[in-house]
Design a protein around this motif. Structure first.
Motif, PDB file in Angstrom:
ATOM      1  N   ASP A  74       1.083  -1.289  -0.082  1.00 40.17           N
ATOM      2  CA  ASP A  74      -0.144  -0.633  -0.083  1.00 40.17           C
ATOM      3  C   ASP A  74       0.526   1.290   0.245  1.00 40.17           C
ATOM      4  N   LEU A  75       0.591   1.648  -1.058  1.00 46.10           N
ATOM      5  CA  LEU A  75       1.897   3.131  -0.955  1.00 46.10           C
ATOM      6  C   LEU A  75       0.518   4.302  -1.170  1.00 46.10           C
ATOM      7  N   GLU A  76       0.471   4.734   0.159  1.00 49.94           N
ATOM      8  CA  GLU A  76      -0.402   6.005   0.608  1.00 49.94           C
ATOM      9  C   GLU A  76      -1.728   5.430  -0.602  1.00 49.94           C
ATOM     10  N   GLY A  77      -2.231   4.632  -0.402  1.00 45.23           N
ATOM     11  CA  GLY A  77      -3.813   4.033  -0.989  1.00 45.23           C
ATOM     12  C   GLY A  77      -3.453   3.209  -1.774  1.00 45.23           C
ATOM     13  N   GLU A  78      -2.660   3.513  -2.480  1.00 44.55           N
ATOM     14  CA  GLU A  78      -2.310   2.580  -4.148  1.00 44.55           C
ATOM     15  C   GLU A  78      -1.916   0.649  -3.802  1.00 44.55           C
ATOM     16  N   ARG A  79      -2.596   0.097  -4.398  1.00 41.36           N
ATOM     17  CA  ARG A  79      -1.849  -0.889  -4.334  1.00 41.36           C
ATOM     18  C   ARG A  79      -0.989  -1.050  -5.745  1.00 41.36           C
ATOM     19  N   LEU A  80       0.145  -1.875  -4.998  1.00 42.44           N
ATOM     20  CA  LEU A  80       1.156  -1.817  -5.631  1.00 42.44           C
ATOM     21  C   LEU A  80       1.569  -3.632  -5.942  1.00 42.44           C
ATOM     22  N   HIS A 101       5.964   2.908   2.836  1.00 38.69           N
ATOM     23  CA  HIS A 101       5.003   2.478   1.975  1.00 38.69           C
ATOM     24  C   HIS A 101       4.623   1.628   2.960  1.00 38.69           C
ATOM     25  N   ARG A 102       2.941   1.055   3.100  1.00 38.26           N
ATOM     26  CA  ARG A 102       3.163  -0.210   4.237  1.00 38.26           C
ATOM     27  C   ARG A 102       2.566  -1.560   2.827  1.00 38.26           C
ATOM     28  N   LEU A 103       2.820  -2.027   3.642  1.00 43.38           N
ATOM     29  CA  LEU A 103       3.408  -3.971   3.446  1.00 43.38           C
ATOM     30  C   LEU A 103       1.832  -5.048   4.518  1.00 43.38           C
ATOM     31  N   ILE A 104       0.991  -4.697   3.662  1.00 46.06           N
ATOM     32  CA  ILE A 104       0.002  -5.808   4.213  1.00 46.06           C
ATOM     33  C   ILE A 104      -0.135  -6.734   4.416  1.00 46.06           C
ATOM     34  N   THR A 105       0.428  -8.002   5.350  1.00 51.08           N
ATOM     35  CA  THR A 105       0.664  -9.595   5.371  1.00 51.08           C
ATOM     36  C   THR A 105      -0.842  -9.338   5.831  1.00 51.08           C
ATOM     37  N   ILE A 116      -9.889 -17.901  11.916  1.00 55.17           N
ATOM     38  CA  ILE A 116      -9.210 -16.195  12.174  1.00 55.17           C
ATOM     39  C   ILE A 116      -8.987 -16.450  11.226  1.00 55.17           C
ATOM     40  N   ASP A 117      -9.073 -14.790  11.372  1.00 54.44           N
ATOM     41  CA  ASP A 117      -8.267 -14.182  10.634  1.00 54.44           C
ATOM     42  C   ASP A 117      -7.593 -13.125  11.156  1.00 54.44           C
ATOM     43  N   TRP A 118      -6.249 -12.595  10.670  1.00 56.09           N
ATOM     44  CA  TRP A 118      -5.573 -10.745  11.095  1.00 56.09           C
ATOM     45  C   TRP A 118      -4.512 -10.615  10.260  1.00 56.09           C
ATOM     46  N   GLU A 119      -3.876  -9.172  10.305  1.00 54.77           N
ATOM     47  CA  GLU A 119      -3.519  -8.981   9.421  1.00 54.77           C
ATOM     48  C   GLU A 119      -2.214  -8.156  10.451  1.00 54.77           C
ATOM     49  N   ASN A 120      -0.983  -8.003   9.571  1.00 56.86           N
ATOM     50  CA  ASN A 120       0.379  -8.206  10.224  1.00 56.86           C
ATOM     51  C   ASN A 120       0.484  -6.710   8.785  1.00 56.86           C
ATOM     52  N   VAL A 121       1.014  -5.372   9.893  1.00 55.31           N
ATOM     53  CA  VAL A 121       1.107  -4.050   8.901  1.00 55.31           C
ATOM     54  C   VAL A 121       2.324  -3.505   9.046  1.00 55.31           C
ATOM     55  N   SER A 122       3.315  -3.675   8.002  1.00 51.03           N
ATOM     56  CA  SER A 122       4.625  -3.155   8.446  1.00 51.03           C
ATOM     57  C   SER A 122       5.104  -1.803   7.420  1.00 51.03           C
ATOM     58  N   GLU A 123       5.497  -0.692   8.044  1.00 48.87           N
ATOM     59  CA  GLU A 123       6.128   0.886   7.649  1.00 48.87           C
ATOM     60  C   GLU A 123       6.684   0.619   7.136  1.00 48.87           C
ATOM     61  N   MET A 124       7.149   0.254   6.461  1.00 48.83           N
ATOM     62  CA  MET A 124       8.630   0.597   6.150  1.00 48.83           C
ATOM     63  C   MET A 124       9.199   1.613   4.877  1.00 48.83           C
ATOM     64  N   ALA A 125      10.182   1.974   5.463  1.00 56.49           N
ATOM     65  CA  ALA A 125      11.215   3.608   4.987  1.00 56.49           C
ATOM     66  C   ALA A 125      11.729   2.822   3.774  1.00 56.49           C
ATOM     67  N   MET A 126      11.718   3.253   2.838  1.00 60.94           N
ATOM     68  CA  MET A 126      12.851   2.984   1.701  1.00 60.94           C
ATOM     69  C   MET A 126      14.467   4.205   1.996  1.00 60.94           C
ATOM     70  N   ARG A 127      15.216   3.946   1.586  1.00 61.85           N
ATOM     71  CA  ARG A 127      16.043   5.490   1.830  1.00 61.85           C
ATOM     72  C   ARG A 127      16.225   5.697   0.148  1.00 61.85           C
ATOM     73  N   GLU A 161      15.592   2.652   5.814  1.00 57.86           N
ATOM     74  CA  GLU A 161      16.599   3.001   6.388  1.00 57.86           C
ATOM     75  C   GLU A 161      15.115   2.251   8.045  1.00 57.86           C
ATOM     76  N   ARG A 162      14.431   2.396   7.777  1.00 57.34           N
ATOM     77  CA  ARG A 162      13.932   1.438   9.171  1.00 57.34           C
ATOM     78  C   ARG A 162      12.424   0.817   9.048  1.00 57.34           C
ATOM     79  N   ILE A 163      12.036  -0.170   9.179  1.00 57.28           N
ATOM     80  CA  ILE A 163      11.159  -0.809   9.483  1.00 57.28           C
ATOM     81  C   ILE A 163      10.715  -1.018  10.422  1.00 57.28           C
ATOM     82  N   HIS A 164       8.919  -0.110  10.548  1.00 57.91           N
ATOM     83  CA  HIS A 164       8.599  -1.392  11.911  1.00 57.91           C
ATOM     84  C   HIS A 164       7.482  -2.440  11.540  1.00 57.91           C
ATOM     85  N   THR A 165       7.592  -3.638  12.375  1.00 61.59           N
ATOM     86  CA  THR A 165       6.368  -4.375  12.213  1.00 61.59           C
ATOM     87  C   THR A 165       6.437  -5.160  13.410  1.00 61.59           C
TER      88      THR A 165
END
Length: 191
Positions: A74-80, A101-105, A116-127, A161-165
């Protein structure tokens, strides 16, 4: 209990193998293109695809535990999507460089006990990267079968440069921390 992974992904198979639980991988039968072309938000696309993968397999194996997963960038609401070629991978990296961007799993698990279902959302800051570095990276890792055109488990980690998950394995395709809890709760012995 039989454990089935509703996936043809070699990445998801390798991740699930880490848990040491015997399983069978079966190709799901769902129309991913129909879901992706429906104009839905990225999170909804990931959820629907994970659930559809499980449905397509658990109908044939009603007494098994079936795992389905899907990943959407998810790049600002756009799916890549997966780029599909080296040139498209470089173009995708150009769009992502210097941005977050957000990587949704999304994961769905069906068993005789229920869903049961769930999502993991990782915030990925690319250099910010020069194009020649992107080309070298794509040539080294061949990431055209990965959403976002990177493989974090390989050289792709150097792009960020930064990953939050909450779970690094979610970035590769299957969040094992929560999945281990779910499978243990269903009676699987891990480790």
């Amino acid at each position: 209990m039989e454990l089935i992974l509703a996936s043809t992904s070699p990445y998801r198979r390798a991740l699930l193998e880490r848990l040491g639980v015997p399983f069978t991988a079966i190709a799901p039968d769902c129309d991913e293109d129909a879901v992706k072309s429906a104009g839905l938000p990225p999170l909804v696309v990931a959820r629907r695809l994970a659930r559809q993968k499980v449905h397509s397999v658990c109908d044939r194996f009603p007494h098994a535990v079936v795992i389905g997963s899907d990943q959407v960038l998810d790049l600002e609401g756009e799916r890549l999507d997966k780029p599909g070629s080296a040139e498209a991978a470089v173009r995708q990296l150009q769009r992502l460089a210097g941005r977050t961007h957000r990587l949704i799993t999304a994961v769905a698990v069906a068993s005789p006990a229920g869903w049961i279902d769930w999502e993991n959302v990782s915030e990925m800051a690319m250099r910010t990267l020069p194009v020649d570095a992107m080309r070298r990276y794509v040539e080294a890792d061949n990431p055209w079968d990965c959403a976002g055109s990177y493989k974090l488990e390989c050289r792709g980690v150097a792009l960020f440069e930064r990953i939050h998950t909450d779970d690094q394995t979610a970035i590769i395709g299957l969040p094992l921390l929560k999945l281990t809890q779910v499978l243990t709760g269903l009676g699987f012995e891990i480790p």
